[in-house]
Scaffold this active site. Structure first.
Site, mmCIF file in Angstrom:
data_model
loop_
_atom_site.group_PDB
_atom_site.id
_atom_site.type_symbol
_atom_site.label_atom_id
_atom_site.label_comp_id
_atom_site.label_asym_id
_atom_site.label_seq_id
_atom_site.Cartn_x
_atom_site.Cartn_y
_atom_site.Cartn_z
ATOM 1 N N ASP A 1 -3.857 -28.869 36.051
ATOM 2 C CA ASP A 1 -2.767 -29.237 35.140
ATOM 3 C C ASP A 1 -2.643 -30.731 34.852
ATOM 4 O O ASP A 1 -1.527 -31.266 34.791
ATOM 5 C CB ASP A 1 -1.433 -28.719 35.689
ATOM 6 C CG ASP A 1 -1.444 -27.222 35.971
ATOM 7 O OD1 ASP A 1 -2.404 -26.538 35.576
ATOM 8 O OD2 ASP A 1 -0.483 -26.735 36.597
ATOM 9 N N LYS B 1 -1.906 -21.153 31.852
ATOM 10 C CA LYS B 1 -1.229 -20.259 32.786
ATOM 11 C C LYS B 1 0.271 -20.476 32.736
ATOM 12 O O LYS B 1 0.757 -21.511 32.270
ATOM 13 C CB LYS B 1 -1.742 -20.476 34.212
ATOM 14 C CG LYS B 1 -1.488 -21.876 34.766
ATOM 15 C CD LYS B 1 -2.068 -22.041 36.157
ATOM 16 C CE LYS B 1 -1.900 -23.450 36.692
ATOM 17 N NZ LYS B 1 -0.516 -23.869 36.887
ATOM 18 N N CYS C 1 2.262 -26.968 41.940
ATOM 19 C CA CYS C 1 1.042 -26.238 41.580
ATOM 20 C C CYS C 1 -0.102 -26.479 42.564
ATOM 21 O O CYS C 1 -0.833 -25.548 42.907
ATOM 22 C CB CYS C 1 0.622 -26.596 40.157
ATOM 23 S SG CYS C 1 1.828 -26.063 38.915
#
Length: 207
Positions: free
Chosen positions: A19, A84, A120
């Protein structure tokens, strides 16, 4: 499931890039120092033909992976480059591509960089550990909005069984031998990025 010792050297490396997106650029602690580490590891992974897994979180709102990395993602060893909503990178799509440790396949030695450390990156690391893989969290390659969250997350992940290490250390561990065919290229890359690495470690190693 048998626990893999952290004393065992890297045997089956893969790079996870979590990310690293445009919208995070102004918000993440020392984002600019995160970029060289991710670039160095991605460049080395391509040289070493290491499997690479890349995710974005809600790309339509938070933007794509930053341009500095995009040019290095159009290669065959990028096994997944997906968007996602899960916080963990271990989505059903990516999980289907990973070795099945429970079926006797060799676990991955996952090298992870990205953001945010406490969300994450943490959930990805825990998910991989739970499935029997090993995880190397690169201290000069992970960050969060609040700097203090990094140390809390890294302490938790170390306790959970992850290896907390540096980008240079992990690259030379993957090589293992100055006789490796990629030694000159990777060591040259490390040398060329020495100042960027020093700058990243100066801020990110304080955990």
């Amino acid at each position: 499931m048998a626990t893999i010792s952290k004393a065992t050297g890297i045997r089956n490396p893969a790079l996870f890039i979590c990310d690293i997106q445009e919208k995070f650029r102004p918000a993440i602690y020392e984002f600019s120092k995160l970029i060289p580490t991710a670039t160095k590891l991605l460049t080395a992974a391509n040289t070493l033909q290491m499997p690479i897994y890349v995710t974005t979180q809600n790309r339509s709102k938070l933007g794509d992976t930053i341009p500095e990395l995009q040019a290095r993602l159009s290669v065959p060893n990028v096994k997944a480059n997906i968007d996602k909503t899960l916080f963990s990178m271990v989505t059903p799509e990516i999980e289907s591509l990973l070795p099945r440790v429970s079926a006797g396949e060799m676990p991955l030695d996952v090298i992870i960089v990205g953001i945010e450390t406490h969300i994450c990156v943490t959930q990805t690391t825990l998910g991989l550990l739970e499935r029997g893989h090993r995880v190397y969290v690169v201290v000069d390659g992970v960050s969060s909005v609040h700097a203090e969250e990094r140390g809390i997350a890294l302490a938790r992940l170390r306790d959970a069984g992850a290896v907390i290490t540096s980008s240079e250390s992990v690259l030379f561990e993957v090589l293992g031998d100055a006789g490796h065919g990629a030694f000159r290229a990777v060591s040259g890359l490390v040398k060329d990025m020495k100042e960027e690495t020093k700058g990243a470690l100066e801020v990110f190693s304080k955990i």
